[in-house]
Enzyme design. Structure first.
Site, PDB file in Angstrom:
ATOM      1  N   ASP A  31       0.868  -1.186   0.000  1.00 31.78           N
ATOM      2  CA  ASP A  31       0.000   0.000   0.000  1.00 31.78           C
ATOM      3  C   ASP A  31       0.905   1.237   0.000  1.00 31.78           C
ATOM      4  OD1 ASP A  31      -3.208   0.460   1.271  1.00 31.78           O
ATOM      5  OD2 ASP A  31      -1.840   2.161   1.021  1.00 31.78           O
ATOM      6  N   TYR A 140     -14.348   7.032 -12.704  1.00 31.30           N
ATOM      7  CA  TYR A 140     -14.061   5.992 -11.708  1.00 31.30           C
ATOM      8  C   TYR A 140     -14.628   4.640 -12.182  1.00 31.30           C
ATOM      9  CZ  TYR A 140     -14.683   3.133  -7.550  1.00 31.30           C
ATOM     10  OH  TYR A 140     -14.700   2.081  -6.683  1.00 31.30           O
ATOM     11  N   ARG A 281     -26.146  15.769  -6.075  1.00 28.84           N
ATOM     12  CA  ARG A 281     -24.724  15.605  -6.388  1.00 28.84           C
ATOM     13  C   ARG A 281     -24.628  15.033  -7.805  1.00 28.84           C
ATOM     14  NH1 ARG A 281     -21.275  11.703  -2.463  1.00 28.84           N
ATOM     15  NH2 ARG A 281     -22.418  10.132  -3.624  1.00 28.84           N
TER      16      ARG A 281
HETATM   17  N1  UDP Z   1     -25.172  11.653   0.392  1.00 32.68           N
HETATM   18  C1  UDP Z   1     -25.797  12.749   0.951  1.00 32.68           C
HETATM   19  N2  UDP Z   1     -25.054  13.586   1.734  1.00 32.68           N
HETATM   20  C2  UDP Z   1     -23.726  13.390   1.978  1.00 32.68           C
HETATM   21  C3  UDP Z   1     -23.088  12.252   1.410  1.00 32.68           C
HETATM   22  C4  UDP Z   1     -23.852  11.406   0.613  1.00 32.68           C
HETATM   23  O1  UDP Z   1     -26.997  12.967   0.756  1.00 32.68           O
HETATM   24  O2  UDP Z   1     -23.108  14.206   2.673  1.00 32.68           O
HETATM   25  C5  UDP Z   1     -25.966  10.707  -0.431  1.00 32.68           C
HETATM   26  C6  UDP Z   1     -25.427  10.520  -1.849  1.00 32.68           C
HETATM   27  O3  UDP Z   1     -25.967  11.482  -2.716  1.00 32.68           O
HETATM   28  C7  UDP Z   1     -25.893   9.098  -2.161  1.00 32.68           C
HETATM   29  C8  UDP Z   1     -25.906   8.405  -0.812  1.00 32.68           C
HETATM   30  O4  UDP Z   1     -25.895   9.450   0.176  1.00 32.68           O
HETATM   31  O5  UDP Z   1     -27.210   9.115  -2.655  1.00 32.68           O
HETATM   32  C9  UDP Z   1     -24.684   7.532  -0.581  1.00 32.68           C
HETATM   33  O6  UDP Z   1     -23.541   8.292  -0.895  1.00 32.68           O
HETATM   34  P1  UDP Z   1     -22.077   7.799  -0.571  1.00 32.68           P
HETATM   35  O7  UDP Z   1     -21.143   8.921  -0.963  1.00 32.68           O
HETATM   36  O8  UDP Z   1     -22.008   7.324   0.831  1.00 32.68           O
HETATM   37  O9  UDP Z   1     -21.859   6.540  -1.499  1.00 32.68           O
HETATM   38  P2  UDP Z   1     -22.015   6.362  -3.104  1.00 32.68           P
HETATM   39  O10 UDP Z   1     -23.454   5.979  -3.332  1.00 32.68           O
HETATM   40  O11 UDP Z   1     -21.613   7.635  -3.750  1.00 32.68           O
HETATM   41  O12 UDP Z   1     -21.088   5.230  -3.404  1.00 32.68           O
END
Ligand code: UDP
Length: 328
Positions: A31, A140, A281
């Site tokens: 790592d 990604y 987002r």
């Molecule tokens: N999310 C949110 N607020 C935050 C972080 C994440 O509403 O501060 C939402 C995000 O839009 C997604 C879900 O929580 O719908 C899970 O996000 P996370 O980043 O944990 O994992 P991902 O789904 O991106 O792998």
């Protein structure tokens, strides 16, 4: 024979190392500690280094009798990948290519690869099955898919057998509380909500309340990190025993909305946890839920901690005991 775990100091990597150790495997961790934590690596041999360091990889393969690699080392933030796609191609695709090339040179013929639900992009239906279309919506997911495809061709050409594991939302922590999740910056929902419960943040932003879901917030399939660890071990055993490649989803098959996650965290912690609505987002699909039937059927995988409340409780125990994370 030893297992080389790249990225074994990261969140899912370190929990998998713990599982492998408990199963009696000899584990070599590699790592670069860009994101990982030395303290998260329990036992055995640790090398600090990068996949691009071919000499060090050579040294590791010479020194140890390695019969399999579990490959986590990668950059894994969707937003960052959109901003700097070339870094993701460099670290994920080129890094994996160098590793795989070395494996082929050295005659190491088993690899378990850390893939992602982001390979699917916006799903046409849920639960998502492995045969569904893969149309990533960010670099990604695109880089992880490119590596899956490289592994497919490497199998055909050189007999390198691979199991690609497409995780949904990894969460939780070692139930014994030795290790857990610590990202800087933290972007994931559950740790962010728990940081609010600890008083380290004022509120959690809910990214979008106008999705076509019951409460308008995004739905995700949260899977306990130790259940992911179990799957890596089963994949390794299957590769060794059957020498058959495969691709598997790993999730619980149940979706929870952002609001439901926040409510669960309120119940577990007993804290109010203020939430404020924020814009969507970019790149977030409304609903991601896995069908993991194939992993259950073919790997004999059975999640031990499918319940969201248990997942959050283990995460909370970790964050309470180490409010500043590792090494701080
Ligand atoms: N999310 C949110 N607020 C935050 C972080 C994440 O509403 O501060 C939402 C995000 O839009 C997604 C879900 O929580 O719908 C899970 O996000 P996370 O980043 O944990 O994992 P991902 O789904 O991106 O792998």
């Amino acid at each position: 024979m030893a297992v080389l775990v790249t990225g074994g100091a990261g969140y899912i990597g370190s929990h998998t190392v713990l599982w492998l150790k408990q199963a009696g495997e000899e584990v070599i961790v590699y790592d670069n500690l860009q994101k990982g934590h030395r303290e998260a690596v329990l036992g055995d041999v640790f090398y600090r280094g990068d996949l691009h360091d071919e000499d060090q990889l050579d040294e590791i393969f010479s020194k140890h009798s390695i019969d399999a690699v579990i490959h986590f080392a990668a950059n894994s933030l969707v937003g960052e990948s959109v901003q700097d796609p070339l870094a993701y191609y460099e670290n994920n695709v080129v890094g994996s290519y160098l590793l795989v090339r070395k494996m082929v040179e050295r005659g190491v013929e088993n690899i378990v690869f850390s893939s992602t639900a982001a390979t699917y992009g916006e799903p046409l239906k849920v639960p998502i099955e492995e045969e569904d279309p893969t149309i990533p919506t960010n670099p990604y997911g695109e880089t992880k898919l490119a590596i899956e495809r490289m592994l497919k061709w490497a199998d055909q050409a050189y007999g390198l057998k691979s199991v690609c594991l497409r995780y949904f939302n990894a969460a939780g922590a070692d139930p014994e509380g030795q290790i857990g999740e610590d990202h800087t910056p933290e972007t994931h929902l559950i740790p962010i909500v728990l940081q609010c419960a600890l008083g380290q943040r004022e509120s959690v932003s809910v990214f979008g309340e106008d999705y076509p879901t019951a409460d308008g917030t995004c739905i995700r399939d949260y899977i306990h990190v130790m259940d992911l660890a179990q799957a890596h071990y089963l994949a390794l055993e299957k590769l060794r025993a059957t020498r058959v490649s495969g691709i598997y989803n790993l999730g619980n098959g149940t979706g929870f909305s952002v609001q439901e996650v926040i409510e669960t965290c309120r119940r577990v912690t007993g804290e109010a946890i203020p939430a404020v609505v924020a814009p969507r987002r970019a790149g977030d699909p409304a609903v991601l839920i896995a069908s993991s039937d194939k992993a259950m059927r073919e790997l004999g995988w059975k999640p031990q901690y499918p319940d969201l409340e248990t997942i959050v409780t283990h995460a909370w125990n970790w964050h309470k005991s180490r409010p500043q994370g590792y090494g701080k």
